[in-house]
Structures are given as C-alpha cells and as structure tokens.
Design an enzyme around this catalytic site. Structure first.
Site, PDB file in Angstrom:
ATOM      1  N   GLY A  13     -92.282  -7.805  51.197  1.00 18.30           N
ATOM      2  CA  GLY A  13     -92.854  -7.239  52.427  1.00 18.30           C
ATOM      3  C   GLY A  13     -91.794  -6.739  53.375  1.00 18.30           C
ATOM      4  O   GLY A  13     -91.810  -7.057  54.567  1.00 18.30           O
ATOM      5  N   ASN A  91     -91.374 -13.208  52.440  1.00 12.98           N
ATOM      6  CA  ASN A  91     -91.765 -12.799  53.794  1.00 12.98           C
ATOM      7  C   ASN A  91     -93.148 -12.145  53.846  1.00 12.98           C
ATOM      8  O   ASN A  91     -93.818 -12.222  54.869  1.00 12.98           O
ATOM      9  CB  ASN A  91     -90.707 -11.822  54.327  1.00 12.98           C
ATOM     10  CG  ASN A  91     -91.194 -11.067  55.538  1.00 12.98           C
ATOM     11  OD1 ASN A  91     -91.149 -11.576  56.666  1.00 12.98           O
ATOM     12  ND2 ASN A  91     -91.675  -9.834  55.343  1.00 12.98           N
ATOM     13  N   SER A 143     -94.845 -19.859  59.922  1.00 13.33           N
ATOM     14  CA  SER A 143     -95.344 -19.454  61.246  1.00 13.33           C
ATOM     15  C   SER A 143     -95.507 -20.690  62.117  1.00 13.33           C
ATOM     16  O   SER A 143     -95.788 -21.787  61.612  1.00 13.33           O
ATOM     17  CB  SER A 143     -96.710 -18.782  61.089  1.00 13.33           C
ATOM     18  OG  SER A 143     -97.328 -18.633  62.353  1.00 13.33           O
ATOM     19  N   TYR A 156    -105.387 -18.434  57.818  1.00 16.08           N
ATOM     20  CA  TYR A 156    -103.963 -18.153  58.046  1.00 16.08           C
ATOM     21  C   TYR A 156    -103.215 -19.452  58.366  1.00 16.08           C
ATOM     22  O   TYR A 156    -102.148 -19.725  57.790  1.00 16.08           O
ATOM     23  CB  TYR A 156    -103.808 -17.156  59.204  1.00 16.08           C
ATOM     24  CG  TYR A 156    -102.372 -16.799  59.534  1.00 16.08           C
ATOM     25  CD1 TYR A 156    -101.675 -15.885  58.753  1.00 16.08           C
ATOM     26  CD2 TYR A 156    -101.708 -17.377  60.614  1.00 16.08           C
ATOM     27  CE1 TYR A 156    -100.353 -15.556  59.046  1.00 16.08           C
ATOM     28  CE2 TYR A 156    -100.399 -17.053  60.915  1.00 16.08           C
ATOM     29  CZ  TYR A 156     -99.721 -16.153  60.127  1.00 16.08           C
ATOM     30  OH  TYR A 156     -98.410 -15.826  60.410  1.00 16.08           O
ATOM     31  N   LYS A 160    -100.111 -21.090  56.003  1.00 14.08           N
ATOM     32  CA  LYS A 160     -98.750 -21.372  56.469  1.00 14.08           C
ATOM     33  C   LYS A 160     -98.447 -22.876  56.432  1.00 14.08           C
ATOM     34  O   LYS A 160     -97.326 -23.282  56.126  1.00 14.08           O
ATOM     35  CB  LYS A 160     -98.542 -20.802  57.874  1.00 14.08           C
ATOM     36  CG  LYS A 160     -98.636 -19.271  57.926  1.00 14.08           C
ATOM     37  CD  LYS A 160     -97.571 -18.590  57.059  1.00 14.08           C
ATOM     38  CE  LYS A 160     -97.531 -17.094  57.258  1.00 14.08           C
ATOM     39  NZ  LYS A 160     -96.460 -16.426  56.507  1.00 14.08           N
ATOM     40  N   ILE A 189     -93.310 -12.747  67.578  1.00 16.37           N
ATOM     41  CA  ILE A 189     -92.279 -11.749  67.276  1.00 16.37           C
ATOM     42  C   ILE A 189     -92.870 -10.359  67.513  1.00 16.37           C
ATOM     43  O   ILE A 189     -93.910 -10.007  66.932  1.00 16.37           O
ATOM     44  CB  ILE A 189     -91.800 -11.885  65.808  1.00 16.37           C
ATOM     45  CG1 ILE A 189     -91.376 -13.345  65.503  1.00 16.37           C
ATOM     46  CG2 ILE A 189     -90.662 -10.903  65.530  1.00 16.37           C
ATOM     47  CD1 ILE A 189     -90.277 -13.904  66.373  1.00 16.37           C
TER      48      ILE A 189
HETATM   49  P1  NDP Z   1     -96.054  -6.705  59.209  1.00 14.80           P
HETATM   50  O1  NDP Z   1     -97.502  -6.436  59.102  1.00 14.80           O
HETATM   51  O2  NDP Z   1     -95.189  -5.825  60.046  1.00 14.80           O
HETATM   52  O3  NDP Z   1     -95.384  -6.746  57.759  1.00 14.80           O
HETATM   53  C1  NDP Z   1     -96.032  -7.332  56.674  1.00 14.80           C
HETATM   54  C2  NDP Z   1     -95.293  -6.960  55.407  1.00 14.80           C
HETATM   55  O4  NDP Z   1     -95.899  -7.665  54.315  1.00 14.80           O
HETATM   56  C3  NDP Z   1     -95.373  -5.464  55.085  1.00 14.80           C
HETATM   57  O5  NDP Z   1     -94.144  -5.033  54.570  1.00 14.80           O
HETATM   58  C4  NDP Z   1     -96.452  -5.410  54.007  1.00 14.80           C
HETATM   59  O6  NDP Z   1     -96.261  -4.341  53.056  1.00 14.80           O
HETATM   60  C5  NDP Z   1     -96.213  -6.725  53.305  1.00 14.80           C
HETATM   61  N1  NDP Z   1     -97.374  -7.145  52.541  1.00 14.80           N
HETATM   62  C6  NDP Z   1     -98.628  -7.442  52.973  1.00 14.80           C
HETATM   63  N2  NDP Z   1     -99.427  -7.728  51.933  1.00 14.80           N
HETATM   64  C7  NDP Z   1     -98.673  -7.593  50.809  1.00 14.80           C
HETATM   65  C8  NDP Z   1     -98.932  -7.723  49.423  1.00 14.80           C
HETATM   66  N3  NDP Z   1    -100.150  -8.061  48.970  1.00 14.80           N
HETATM   67  N4  NDP Z   1     -97.917  -7.502  48.560  1.00 14.80           N
HETATM   68  C9  NDP Z   1     -96.684  -7.142  48.986  1.00 14.80           C
HETATM   69  N5  NDP Z   1     -96.378  -7.000  50.296  1.00 14.80           N
HETATM   70  C10 NDP Z   1     -97.368  -7.213  51.187  1.00 14.80           C
HETATM   71  O7  NDP Z   1     -95.971  -8.207  59.725  1.00 14.80           O
HETATM   72  P2  NDP Z   1     -94.786  -9.219  60.096  1.00 14.80           P
HETATM   73  O8  NDP Z   1     -93.452  -8.581  60.007  1.00 14.80           O
HETATM   74  O9  NDP Z   1     -95.191  -9.893  61.351  1.00 14.80           O
HETATM   75  O10 NDP Z   1     -94.973 -10.287  58.944  1.00 14.80           O
HETATM   76  C11 NDP Z   1     -93.931 -10.791  58.142  1.00 14.80           C
HETATM   77  C12 NDP Z   1     -94.111 -12.290  57.954  1.00 14.80           C
HETATM   78  O11 NDP Z   1     -93.859 -12.946  59.191  1.00 14.80           O
HETATM   79  C13 NDP Z   1     -95.524 -12.685  57.537  1.00 14.80           C
HETATM   80  O12 NDP Z   1     -95.465 -13.695  56.537  1.00 14.80           O
HETATM   81  C14 NDP Z   1     -96.115 -13.254  58.827  1.00 14.80           C
HETATM   82  O13 NDP Z   1     -97.139 -14.200  58.583  1.00 14.80           O
HETATM   83  C15 NDP Z   1     -94.867 -13.886  59.447  1.00 14.80           C
HETATM   84  N6  NDP Z   1     -94.977 -14.167  60.871  1.00 14.80           N
HETATM   85  C16 NDP Z   1     -94.980 -13.141  61.791  1.00 14.80           C
HETATM   86  C17 NDP Z   1     -95.059 -13.419  63.156  1.00 14.80           C
HETATM   87  C18 NDP Z   1     -95.033 -12.351  64.189  1.00 14.80           C
HETATM   88  O14 NDP Z   1     -95.187 -12.667  65.396  1.00 14.80           O
HETATM   89  N7  NDP Z   1     -94.820 -11.095  63.853  1.00 14.80           N
HETATM   90  C19 NDP Z   1     -95.134 -14.798  63.643  1.00 14.80           C
HETATM   91  C20 NDP Z   1     -95.128 -15.792  62.598  1.00 14.80           C
HETATM   92  C21 NDP Z   1     -95.041 -15.474  61.278  1.00 14.80           C
HETATM   93  P3  NDP Z   1     -96.907  -2.866  53.225  1.00 14.80           P
HETATM   94  O15 NDP Z   1     -96.862  -2.533  54.691  1.00 14.80           O
HETATM   95  O16 NDP Z   1     -95.997  -2.030  52.372  1.00 14.80           O
HETATM   96  O17 NDP Z   1     -98.299  -2.915  52.685  1.00 14.80           O
END
Ligand code: NDP
Length: 258
Positions: A13, A91, A143, A156, A160, A189
């Site tokens: 991701g 991630n 998370s 969710y 986590k 974030i």
């Molecule tokens: P984004 O939505 O910006 O990024 C999510 C990423 O995960 C994208 O690159 C997406 O790929 C990828 N993804 C989703 N589903 C799949 C799948 N089935 N197979 C492969 N890749 C997948 O979110 P975040 O950056 O926030 O999330 C990143 C991690 O951080 C997550 O695990 C989230 O739970 C965790 N997190 C985030 C927080 C925040 O405040 N932002 C807080 C706590 C935890 P694509 O776009 O190419 O489909």
C-alpha cells in the site's frame, strides 16, 4: 551512511499516504524499494520516480493483498525485482465507517482480509526468503484504534487489535531466524484520505494532541526506520505508539484550563 544501506524493502500500500512516506524514507536511508499498489498504479509510479531520484532502485507491483495468492506473488516479485528481500512493511489497509447495525458481512470481510489476513500471508512468504539469510525486519502498521476504539468502525478496531496480537505471535515464531517483527501504532495522521474525514482534520487533532500538532507520514516512517536500523537489533514483538500523545487521552495543551 544511511540507516538501512543496501537493504531491499517491500512496502504494501505504498501508492499514497503513509506507505508512500515510508517508501521514501527507506530510500532516503539507503534501501531499494518495491512499491505495492492495489488500484492506484499512477500513484505507485510517482513514488517509484521519487525513489529513483534519490538514487535507489524502485519497482512497482500491483497486487490485492486481500488474496493470499496475491500476497505470495507480491513478495516473490519484489524479491526477484530487488535481488532479495530484507524488510517487509505491512502498511496496506482500509478504514470503513458504518453504523454498527448496518455493518454487513462484506464490510467485515473486506476489513479483516485487507488489514489482518494480508499481514499473515505477506509475512509468511517474506519470512521464507528472509530465513535463508537469517536476517529480516517486518514492521506492521497498526492504529491507535487497537487500544482506543473508534465508533462506527468496529471491524477496523478488531483488525488492528488482531494485528497487534498477530505481530507478537510472528515475533515468537521468527526470532530464531534473526527476523524481528514489530508494530507501529499511528495516531491521527494527515494524508489525502483523512483530510476528507472532517473539516480541518489537522486543526482538530492539533488541539486534541499533547504535542500540539497532527501527525505526518514522516513521523510514522521514523519509527519504521528505527525498527529496521541496527539500533533496534534486540527489539522484537513491540508496539511503538507514534501519536504525539493522543492515546494518553488527556487532550491537547490548548484545552488545558489550569
Ligand atoms: P491511504 O488510503 O492513503 O492508503 C492506503 C494504501 O493501502 C493505498 O496505497 C492503497 O492502495 C493500499 N491498499 C488498500 N487496499 C489494498 C489491497 N487490497 N491491496 C493492496 N493495497 C491496498 O491510507 P493511510 O496511508 O492512512 O493508510 C496506511 C495504513 O496506516 C493503514 O493500514 C491504516 O489503517 C494505517 N493508519 C492510518 C492512520 C491515519 O491517520 N492516516 C492512523 C492509524 C493507522 P491503492 O490506493 O493503490 O488502492
């Protein structure tokens, strides 16, 4: 000397958000990086370009980590593309919001498969490669919701919380091969996705956080780099809360009336 000089890393991701920030930080500290995406090939290519501009090799790999077979293919392609695999950052994740009574099986399955099942199968495939060299680093992005639940996102929270326990189980399994498994627990974030979750997401969480600001992908990347560096050689099975103190539950200093 970078913190991860010459290492080969796969970040799931990594087409945007926190994953993109982690991929770039690893590259800045000397690693070659495989950038996984699901739907956003253009985002992954952009991150790969930035990695190459830092002088490191990058490869992009489309794979849906909900599927165990895709997890295995992803890891194998990453190792082939980079000439080996030393670091895996699990991630990829989704955050679905829904009224508890309206939450259906498809929501539950999507969340658990993407956020939890993927970690098991990506790590299993990566560890098969890492154990050959008796060195590996697995970092899971959990998370704050794993300890302080979000309303309207019970699957969710469960995914986590499950990830935290999965991480310690994996740490127990893989220590004998020189592979550490650790977890980062981000707070709020600011990224493109969360910026749409509420009006002034950054300002809201700056007020709610003891350190007085929202978090950025670089903050999470710092913890990932630590786990992957020599400084953390004796660290496994840990959760590192990177949340500016949000999880302490005391609010921000701007709310302090004393
Ligand atoms: P984004 O939505 O910006 O990024 C999510 C990423 O995960 C994208 O690159 C997406 O790929 C990828 N993804 C989703 N589903 C799949 C799948 N089935 N197979 C492969 N890749 C997948 O979110 P975040 O950056 O926030 O999330 C990143 C991690 O951080 C997550 O695990 C989230 O739970 C965790 N997190 C985030 C927080 C925040 O405040 N932002 C807080 C706590 C935890 P694509 O776009 O190419 O489909």
């Amino acid at each position: 000397m970078g913190l991860v000089d010459g290492k080969r890393a796969l970040v799931t991701g990594a087409s945007k958000g926190i994953g993109a920030g982690i991929a770039l930080a690893l590259a800045r500290e000397g690693a070659d990086v495989a950038i996984n995406y699901n739907s956003d090939a253009a985002g992954a290519e952009e991150v790969a370009g930035q990695v190459r501009a830092l002088g490191r090799a990058a490869t992009t790999i489309g794979a849906n980590v909900r599927e165990a077979a895709d997890c295995r293919r992803l890891v194998e392609e990453a190792a082939r593309g980079l000439g080996g695999l030393d670091i895996l950052v699990n991630n990829a994740g989704i955050t679905l919001w829904e009224d508890f009574f309206e939450t259906d099986e498809a929501h539950w399955d999507a969340t658990i498969d993407t956020n939890l099942k993927s970690v098991f199968f990506c790590t299993q495939a990566a560890a098969k490669i890492m154990r050959e060299g008796r060195w590996g680093r697995v970092v899971n992005i959990s998370s704050g919701a794993s300890r302080s639940p979000f309303r309207r996102a019970t699957p969710y929270n469960a995914s986590k919380g499950g990830m935290n326990m999965l991480s310690v189980g994996l740490a127990a399994e893989l220590g004998r091969y020189g592979i550490t498994v650790n977890t980062v627990g981000p707070g709020a974030i600011l990224i493109e996705r969360t910026s749409h979750e509420m009006e002034d997401y950054g300002g809201h969480f700056a007020k709610a956080t003891p350190l007085g600001r929202v978090g950025y992908p670089e903050d999470i990347a710092g913890a990932v780099l630590y786990y992957c560096s020599d400084a953390a050689a004796y660290v496994t099975g840990q959760v590192f809360w990177v949340d500016g103190g949000l999880g302490l539950g005391v609010g921000g200093f701007s709310e302090d009336k004393s």
